[in-house]
Design a protein around this motif. Structure first.
Motif, PDB file in Angstrom:
ATOM      1  N   CYS A 134       0.816  -1.225   0.000  1.00  0.00           N
ATOM      2  CA  CYS A 134       0.000   0.000   0.000  1.00  0.00           C
ATOM      3  C   CYS A 134       0.845   1.268   0.000  1.00  0.00           C
ATOM      4  O   CYS A 134       0.303   2.362   0.237  1.00  0.00           O
ATOM      5  CB  CYS A 134      -0.958  -0.012   1.194  1.00  0.00           C
ATOM      6  SG  CYS A 134      -2.133  -1.365   1.163  1.00  0.00           S
ATOM      7  N   ASN A 135       2.156   1.121  -0.275  1.00  0.00           N
ATOM      8  CA  ASN A 135       3.055   2.301  -0.324  1.00  0.00           C
ATOM      9  C   ASN A 135       2.969   3.147   0.936  1.00  0.00           C
ATOM     10  O   ASN A 135       2.878   4.371   0.874  1.00  0.00           O
ATOM     11  CB  ASN A 135       2.719   3.218  -1.513  1.00  0.00           C
ATOM     12  CG  ASN A 135       3.107   2.609  -2.827  1.00  0.00           C
ATOM     13  OD1 ASN A 135       3.855   1.636  -2.862  1.00  0.00           O
ATOM     14  ND2 ASN A 135       2.581   3.160  -3.905  1.00  0.00           N
ATOM     15  N   ILE A 136       2.981   2.505   2.070  1.00  0.00           N
ATOM     16  CA  ILE A 136       2.840   3.249   3.334  1.00  0.00           C
ATOM     17  C   ILE A 136       4.224   3.687   3.799  1.00  0.00           C
ATOM     18  O   ILE A 136       5.125   2.853   3.966  1.00  0.00           O
ATOM     19  CB  ILE A 136       2.158   2.363   4.400  1.00  0.00           C
ATOM     20  CG1 ILE A 136       0.761   1.932   3.908  1.00  0.00           C
ATOM     21  CG2 ILE A 136       2.057   3.093   5.741  1.00  0.00           C
ATOM     22  CD1 ILE A 136       0.167   0.756   4.629  1.00  0.00           C
ATOM     23  N   PRO A 137       4.420   4.996   4.022  1.00  0.00           N
ATOM     24  CA  PRO A 137       5.743   5.457   4.462  1.00  0.00           C
ATOM     25  C   PRO A 137       6.070   4.908   5.850  1.00  0.00           C
ATOM     26  O   PRO A 137       5.162   4.612   6.639  1.00  0.00           O
ATOM     27  CB  PRO A 137       5.601   6.989   4.503  1.00  0.00           C
ATOM     28  CG  PRO A 137       4.146   7.249   4.548  1.00  0.00           C
ATOM     29  CD  PRO A 137       3.452   6.090   3.912  1.00  0.00           C
ATOM     30  N   LEU A 138       7.366   4.791   6.143  1.00  0.00           N
ATOM     31  CA  LEU A 138       7.774   4.189   7.413  1.00  0.00           C
ATOM     32  C   LEU A 138       7.460   5.080   8.616  1.00  0.00           C
ATOM     33  O   LEU A 138       7.589   4.659   9.763  1.00  0.00           O
ATOM     34  CB  LEU A 138       9.266   3.841   7.379  1.00  0.00           C
ATOM     35  CG  LEU A 138       9.598   2.708   6.393  1.00  0.00           C
ATOM     36  CD1 LEU A 138      11.097   2.525   6.241  1.00  0.00           C
ATOM     37  CD2 LEU A 138       8.918   1.402   6.800  1.00  0.00           C
ATOM     38  N   THR A 139       7.022   6.299   8.350  1.00  0.00           N
ATOM     39  CA  THR A 139       6.606   7.188   9.448  1.00  0.00           C
ATOM     40  C   THR A 139       5.243   6.754  10.013  1.00  0.00           C
ATOM     41  O   THR A 139       4.813   7.260  11.045  1.00  0.00           O
ATOM     42  CB  THR A 139       6.491   8.640   8.948  1.00  0.00           C
ATOM     43  OG1 THR A 139       5.753   8.630   7.732  1.00  0.00           O
ATOM     44  CG2 THR A 139       7.856   9.253   8.725  1.00  0.00           C
ATOM     45  N   LEU A 140       4.578   5.864   9.316  1.00  0.00           N
ATOM     46  CA  LEU A 140       3.294   5.350   9.787  1.00  0.00           C
ATOM     47  C   LEU A 140       3.415   3.849  10.044  1.00  0.00           C
ATOM     48  O   LEU A 140       4.068   3.138   9.280  1.00  0.00           O
ATOM     49  CB  LEU A 140       2.205   5.593   8.742  1.00  0.00           C
ATOM     50  CG  LEU A 140       1.779   7.056   8.549  1.00  0.00           C
ATOM     51  CD1 LEU A 140       1.082   7.218   7.212  1.00  0.00           C
ATOM     52  CD2 LEU A 140       0.860   7.500   9.658  1.00  0.00           C
ATOM     53  N   ALA A 141       2.782   3.386  11.129  1.00  0.00           N
ATOM     54  CA  ALA A 141       2.802   1.954  11.428  1.00  0.00           C
ATOM     55  C   ALA A 141       1.465   1.332  11.054  1.00  0.00           C
ATOM     56  O   ALA A 141       0.411   1.931  11.268  1.00  0.00           O
ATOM     57  CB  ALA A 141       3.064   1.746  12.918  1.00  0.00           C
ATOM     58  N   VAL A 142       1.547   0.126  10.495  1.00  0.00           N
ATOM     59  CA  VAL A 142       0.305  -0.613  10.204  1.00  0.00           C
ATOM     60  C   VAL A 142      -0.145  -1.270  11.501  1.00  0.00           C
ATOM     61  O   VAL A 142       0.586  -2.067  12.083  1.00  0.00           O
ATOM     62  CB  VAL A 142       0.549  -1.697   9.129  1.00  0.00           C
ATOM     63  CG1 VAL A 142      -0.698  -2.542   8.922  1.00  0.00           C
ATOM     64  CG2 VAL A 142       1.012  -1.065   7.825  1.00  0.00           C
ATOM     65  N   ASP A 143      -1.338  -0.913  11.973  1.00  0.00           N
ATOM     66  CA  ASP A 143      -1.838  -1.523  13.208  1.00  0.00           C
ATOM     67  C   ASP A 143      -2.672  -2.760  12.914  1.00  0.00           C
ATOM     68  O   ASP A 143      -2.433  -3.838  13.436  1.00  0.00           O
ATOM     69  CB  ASP A 143      -2.695  -0.534  14.011  1.00  0.00           C
ATOM     70  CG  ASP A 143      -3.221  -1.201  15.266  1.00  0.00           C
ATOM     71  OD1 ASP A 143      -2.495  -1.224  16.271  1.00  0.00           O
ATOM     72  OD2 ASP A 143      -4.343  -1.758  15.226  1.00  0.00           O
ATOM     73  N   SER A 144      -3.670  -2.600  12.083  1.00  0.00           N
ATOM     74  CA  SER A 144      -4.628  -3.685  11.858  1.00  0.00           C
ATOM     75  C   SER A 144      -5.298  -3.504  10.501  1.00  0.00           C
ATOM     76  O   SER A 144      -5.147  -2.455   9.861  1.00  0.00           O
ATOM     77  CB  SER A 144      -5.681  -3.701  12.973  1.00  0.00           C
ATOM     78  OG  SER A 144      -6.109  -2.399  13.271  1.00  0.00           O
ATOM     79  N   VAL A 145      -6.042  -4.518  10.123  1.00  0.00           N
ATOM     80  CA  VAL A 145      -6.801  -4.460   8.872  1.00  0.00           C
ATOM     81  C   VAL A 145      -8.235  -4.864   9.200  1.00  0.00           C
ATOM     82  O   VAL A 145      -8.451  -5.805   9.967  1.00  0.00           O
ATOM     83  CB  VAL A 145      -6.200  -5.427   7.824  1.00  0.00           C
ATOM     84  CG1 VAL A 145      -7.099  -5.531   6.592  1.00  0.00           C
ATOM     85  CG2 VAL A 145      -4.799  -4.989   7.415  1.00  0.00           C
TER      86      VAL A 145
END
Ligand SMILES: Cc1cc2nc3c(=O)[nH]c(=O)nc-3n(C[C@H](O)[C@H](O)[C@H](O)COP(=O)(O)O)c2cc1C
Length: 191
Positions: A134-145
């Motif tokens: 999802c091209n998520i920058p490393l400044t954001l953490a994936v918590d859940s889906v």
């Protein structure tokens, strides 16, 4: 639908009809998350709505389902979620962010229930894979889906007896044991 009715009828749904979900309804669900209580009103959460079929198929590969069901089970190609909401955290130093996630995700699944959609919150997920997909920058953490779609399974609550493990009967109905109200409620004093 009344709020209490949505709370009572909502169950985690892991099988879906292959019919697209209206993106406006998904936005409405995220809006319900946006307006959830937030510690110190810091609002550390952001969201990605995933509806693209190819991306949905790729995201599905990063998710793990219904750990109590044995032998290992995963939705087949004709019953996979048709939409996802990826929950992101922009400040994991915030000591209350996990509570914020809890409130926001509950708002989202209740809003989905109110719209007649099924949902399942997933934390057993491959975060690095999702970050890349999802091209998520490393400044954001994936918590859940949160997996979403039109419900294609029935799930019922039953009184907890000796196990918390949900199970499927011969008709494929999911049974979810919940502790009885009388076993967890006290009035005025504990005893
Ligand atoms: C924080 C959290 C993480 C969860 N992670 C998963 C998961 O990775 N995979 C899954 O299939 N279900 C997951 N679930 C769904 C739970 O299994 C489900 O909520 C529980 O069995 C109770 O069923 P109910 O939601 O129908 O009340 C998760 C639920 C929560 C609250």
């Amino acid at each position: 639908m009344k709020v209490y009715d949505a709370i009572i009828s909502r169950r985690s749904i892991r099988r879906f009809y292959q019919k697209q979900v209206d993106p406006e309804i998904l936005k409405k669900c995220v809006n319900a998350g946006r307006l959830a209580p937030s510690a110190a009103n810091l609002q550390p959460l952001e969201y990605i709505i995933v509806i693209d079929k190819t991306l949905c198929a790729q995201l599905f590969e990063a998710l793990h389902w219904a750990a109590y069901i044995q032998p290992k089970w995963t939705p087949n190609e004709t019953e996979r979620p048709t939409a996802y909401i990826v929950v992101l955290v922009k400040d994991t130093q915030n000591p209350y962010y996990e509570r914020d996630v809890g409130f926001a995700t509950e708002n989202i699944v209740l809003a989905a229930e109110g719209e007649g959609l099924g949902s399942c919150i997933l934390c057993n997920i491959e975060r690095t894979k999702i970050q890349e997909l999802c091209n998520i920058p490393l400044t954001l953490a994936v918590d859940s889906v949160i997996a979403l779609g039109h419900k294609a399974e029935k799930s019922v609550v039953e009184d907890f007896k000796d196990s918390v493990k949900y199970w499927r009967d011969e008709k494929d109905v999911l049974h979810v044991p919940k502790r009885k109200l009388d076993d967890i409620i006290y009035i005025n004093k504990f005893q």
